[in-house]
Design a protein around this motif. Structure first.
Motif, PDB file in Angstrom:
ATOM      1  N   THR A 289      -3.896 -35.571  -6.021  1.00 11.30           N
ATOM      2  CA  THR A 289      -4.508 -35.665  -4.690  1.00 11.30           C
ATOM      3  C   THR A 289      -4.957 -34.296  -4.189  1.00 11.30           C
ATOM      4  O   THR A 289      -6.070 -34.142  -3.665  1.00 11.30           O
ATOM      5  CB  THR A 289      -3.512 -36.287  -3.691  1.00 11.30           C
ATOM      6  N   MET A 290      -4.096 -33.295  -4.363  1.00  9.00           N
ATOM      7  CA  MET A 290      -4.462 -31.941  -3.941  1.00  9.00           C
ATOM      8  C   MET A 290      -5.659 -31.422  -4.718  1.00  9.00           C
ATOM      9  O   MET A 290      -6.549 -30.778  -4.155  1.00  9.00           O
ATOM     10  CB  MET A 290      -3.270 -30.990  -4.118  1.00  9.00           C
ATOM     11  N   THR A 291      -5.722 -31.694  -6.021  1.00 12.16           N
ATOM     12  CA  THR A 291      -6.846 -31.248  -6.838  1.00 12.16           C
ATOM     13  C   THR A 291      -8.145 -31.897  -6.381  1.00 12.16           C
ATOM     14  O   THR A 291      -9.173 -31.225  -6.238  1.00 12.16           O
ATOM     15  CB  THR A 291      -6.592 -31.575  -8.324  1.00 12.16           C
ATOM     16  N   VAL A 292      -8.112 -33.198  -6.100  1.00 11.34           N
ATOM     17  CA  VAL A 292      -9.309 -33.906  -5.638  1.00 11.34           C
ATOM     18  C   VAL A 292      -9.742 -33.363  -4.278  1.00 11.34           C
ATOM     19  O   VAL A 292     -10.934 -33.120  -4.039  1.00 11.34           O
ATOM     20  CB  VAL A 292      -9.053 -35.430  -5.587  1.00 11.34           C
ATOM     21  N   LEU A 293      -8.785 -33.161  -3.383  1.00  8.71           N
ATOM     22  CA  LEU A 293      -9.115 -32.632  -2.057  1.00  8.71           C
ATOM     23  C   LEU A 293      -9.704 -31.223  -2.140  1.00  8.71           C
ATOM     24  O   LEU A 293     -10.645 -30.892  -1.420  1.00  8.71           O
ATOM     25  CB  LEU A 293      -7.882 -32.650  -1.154  1.00  8.71           C
ATOM     26  N   MET A 294      -9.157 -30.396  -2.998  1.00  9.70           N
ATOM     27  CA  MET A 294      -9.697 -29.037  -3.173  1.00  9.70           C
ATOM     28  C   MET A 294     -11.117 -29.080  -3.729  1.00  9.70           C
ATOM     29  O   MET A 294     -11.977 -28.306  -3.297  1.00  9.70           O
ATOM     30  CB  MET A 294      -8.789 -28.213  -4.091  1.00  9.70           C
ATOM     31  N   CYS A 295     -11.363 -29.984  -4.674  1.00  5.99           N
ATOM     32  CA  CYS A 295     -12.724 -30.115  -5.218  1.00  5.99           C
ATOM     33  C   CYS A 295     -13.698 -30.593  -4.144  1.00  5.99           C
ATOM     34  O   CYS A 295     -14.822 -30.090  -4.047  1.00  5.99           O
ATOM     35  CB  CYS A 295     -12.729 -31.077  -6.402  1.00  5.99           C
ATOM     36  N   LEU A 296     -13.261 -31.547  -3.319  1.00  3.14           N
ATOM     37  CA  LEU A 296     -14.117 -32.024  -2.230  1.00  3.14           C
ATOM     38  C   LEU A 296     -14.387 -30.921  -1.202  1.00  3.14           C
ATOM     39  O   LEU A 296     -15.506 -30.785  -0.708  1.00  3.14           O
ATOM     40  CB  LEU A 296     -13.485 -33.243  -1.555  1.00  3.14           C
ATOM     41  N   MET A 297     -13.368 -30.130  -0.925  1.00  4.67           N
ATOM     42  CA  MET A 297     -13.540 -29.035   0.021  1.00  4.67           C
ATOM     43  C   MET A 297     -14.498 -27.979  -0.538  1.00  4.67           C
ATOM     44  O   MET A 297     -15.365 -27.470   0.169  1.00  4.67           O
ATOM     45  CB  MET A 297     -12.188 -28.398   0.345  1.00  4.67           C
ATOM     46  N   LEU A 298     -14.371 -27.668  -1.815  1.00  3.31           N
ATOM     47  CA  LEU A 298     -15.269 -26.716  -2.456  1.00  3.31           C
ATOM     48  C   LEU A 298     -16.703 -27.233  -2.443  1.00  3.31           C
ATOM     49  O   LEU A 298     -17.648 -26.484  -2.166  1.00  3.31           O
ATOM     50  CB  LEU A 298     -14.803 -26.443  -3.885  1.00  3.31           C
ATOM     51  N   LEU A 299     -16.869 -28.521  -2.719  1.00  5.53           N
ATOM     52  CA  LEU A 299     -18.196 -29.134  -2.687  1.00  5.53           C
ATOM     53  C   LEU A 299     -18.774 -29.101  -1.273  1.00  5.53           C
ATOM     54  O   LEU A 299     -19.959 -28.764  -1.082  1.00  5.53           O
ATOM     55  CB  LEU A 299     -18.109 -30.572  -3.192  1.00  5.53           C
ATOM     56  N   ALA A 300     -17.968 -29.396  -0.263  1.00  8.30           N
ATOM     57  CA  ALA A 300     -18.439 -29.366   1.124  1.00  8.30           C
ATOM     58  C   ALA A 300     -18.843 -27.956   1.542  1.00  8.30           C
ATOM     59  O   ALA A 300     -19.860 -27.764   2.218  1.00  8.30           O
ATOM     60  CB  ALA A 300     -17.359 -29.905   2.048  1.00  8.30           C
ATOM     61  N   ILE A 301     -18.069 -26.966   1.139  1.00  6.03           N
ATOM     62  CA  ILE A 301     -18.406 -25.571   1.465  1.00  6.03           C
ATOM     63  C   ILE A 301     -19.706 -25.168   0.791  1.00  6.03           C
ATOM     64  O   ILE A 301     -20.554 -24.492   1.388  1.00  6.03           O
ATOM     65  CB  ILE A 301     -17.241 -24.634   1.080  1.00  6.03           C
ATOM     66  N   THR A 302     -19.901 -25.581  -0.463  1.00  9.81           N
ATOM     67  CA  THR A 302     -21.129 -25.261  -1.176  1.00  9.81           C
ATOM     68  C   THR A 302     -22.341 -25.892  -0.488  1.00  9.81           C
ATOM     69  O   THR A 302     -23.370 -25.235  -0.309  1.00  9.81           O
ATOM     70  CB  THR A 302     -21.035 -25.755  -2.636  1.00  9.81           C
ATOM     71  N   VAL A 303     -22.216 -27.157  -0.097  1.00  6.08           N
ATOM     72  CA  VAL A 303     -23.322 -27.830   0.606  1.00  6.08           C
ATOM     73  C   VAL A 303     -23.603 -27.141   1.935  1.00  6.08           C
ATOM     74  O   VAL A 303     -24.760 -26.931   2.309  1.00  6.08           O
ATOM     75  CB  VAL A 303     -22.991 -29.331   0.797  1.00  6.08           C
ATOM     76  N   LEU A 304     -22.558 -26.781   2.649  1.00  3.79           N
ATOM     77  CA  LEU A 304     -22.722 -26.104   3.932  1.00  3.79           C
ATOM     78  C   LEU A 304     -23.418 -24.759   3.766  1.00  3.79           C
ATOM     79  O   LEU A 304     -24.310 -24.408   4.547  1.00  3.79           O
ATOM     80  CB  LEU A 304     -21.351 -25.919   4.593  1.00  3.79           C
ATOM     81  N   ILE A 305     -23.049 -24.009   2.747  1.00  4.11           N
ATOM     82  CA  ILE A 305     -23.684 -22.709   2.495  1.00  4.11           C
ATOM     83  C   ILE A 305     -25.159 -22.890   2.186  1.00  4.11           C
ATOM     84  O   ILE A 305     -26.008 -22.137   2.671  1.00  4.11           O
ATOM     85  CB  ILE A 305     -22.951 -21.964   1.356  1.00  4.11           C
ATOM     86  N   ARG A 306     -25.510 -23.904   1.389  1.00  3.81           N
ATOM     87  CA  ARG A 306     -26.916 -24.148   1.061  1.00  3.81           C
ATOM     88  C   ARG A 306     -27.707 -24.513   2.309  1.00  3.81           C
ATOM     89  O   ARG A 306     -28.832 -24.059   2.497  1.00  3.81           O
ATOM     90  CB  ARG A 306     -27.038 -25.252   0.028  1.00  3.81           C
ATOM     91  N   ARG A 307     -27.130 -25.358   3.180  1.00  2.86           N
ATOM     92  CA  ARG A 307     -27.836 -25.746   4.406  1.00  2.86           C
ATOM     93  C   ARG A 307     -28.020 -24.560   5.342  1.00  2.86           C
ATOM     94  O   ARG A 307     -29.059 -24.403   5.964  1.00  2.86           O
ATOM     95  CB  ARG A 307     -27.081 -26.871   5.109  1.00  2.86           C
ATOM     96  N   VAL A 308     -27.006 -23.720   5.447  1.00  4.46           N
ATOM     97  CA  VAL A 308     -27.117 -22.541   6.295  1.00  4.46           C
ATOM     98  C   VAL A 308     -28.175 -21.597   5.740  1.00  4.46           C
ATOM     99  O   VAL A 308     -28.979 -21.029   6.492  1.00  4.46           O
ATOM    100  CB  VAL A 308     -25.745 -21.833   6.421  1.00  4.46           C
ATOM    101  N   ARG A 309     -28.226 -21.449   4.424  1.00  9.25           N
ATOM    102  CA  ARG A 309     -29.228 -20.585   3.810  1.00  9.25           C
ATOM    103  C   ARG A 309     -30.637 -21.118   4.083  1.00  9.25           C
ATOM    104  O   ARG A 309     -31.543 -20.340   4.389  1.00  9.25           O
ATOM    105  CB  ARG A 309     -28.979 -20.482   2.308  1.00  9.25           C
ATOM    106  N   LYS A 310     -30.827 -22.433   3.990  1.00  6.83           N
ATOM    107  CA  LYS A 310     -32.138 -23.025   4.294  1.00  6.83           C
ATOM    108  C   LYS A 310     -32.498 -22.807   5.761  1.00  6.83           C
ATOM    109  O   LYS A 310     -33.640 -22.504   6.086  1.00  6.83           O
ATOM    110  CB  LYS A 310     -32.137 -24.519   3.982  1.00  6.83           C
TER     111      LYS A 310
END
Length: 98
Positions: free
Chosen positions: A18-39
């Protein structure tokens, strides 16, 4: 050595998964957020660049007009200040001679 019950091992395994899945989801959300902020920053830069150029041109125009229009006024004020200083210096000498 004591043996760990299998229920505790299952709970620990499910917790780690569960922790591994949550960490992967959090990493994915941060990556998407960074891309949107960059755009968004890129879009803001595209909007700000023409505004910056327009502001610089407006500033140059204001400087040109103000220096051309205020130069005669500054000359007149400087001449009046010099005249007033000269009058004061002459009137002081006249008062000192009396």
């Amino acid at each position: 050595m004591t043996e760990v019950p299998s229920a505790i091992l299952w709970i620990a395994s499910i917790g780690l998964i569960t922790m591994t899945v949550l960490m992967c989801l959090m990493l994915l959300a941060i990556t998407v957020l960074i891309r949107r902020v960059r755009k968004l920053v890129d879009k803001l830069y595209e909007v700000a660049e023409p505004l910056k150029g327009a502001a610089e041109r407006a500033g140059d125009t204001v400087n040109a007009y103000s220096s051309n229009l205020l130069r005669p006024l500054a000359t007149v004020v400087g001449a009046l200040a010099g005249f007033n200083k000269g009058v004061k210096s002459v009137s002081r000498k006249a008062k000192g001679r009396k």
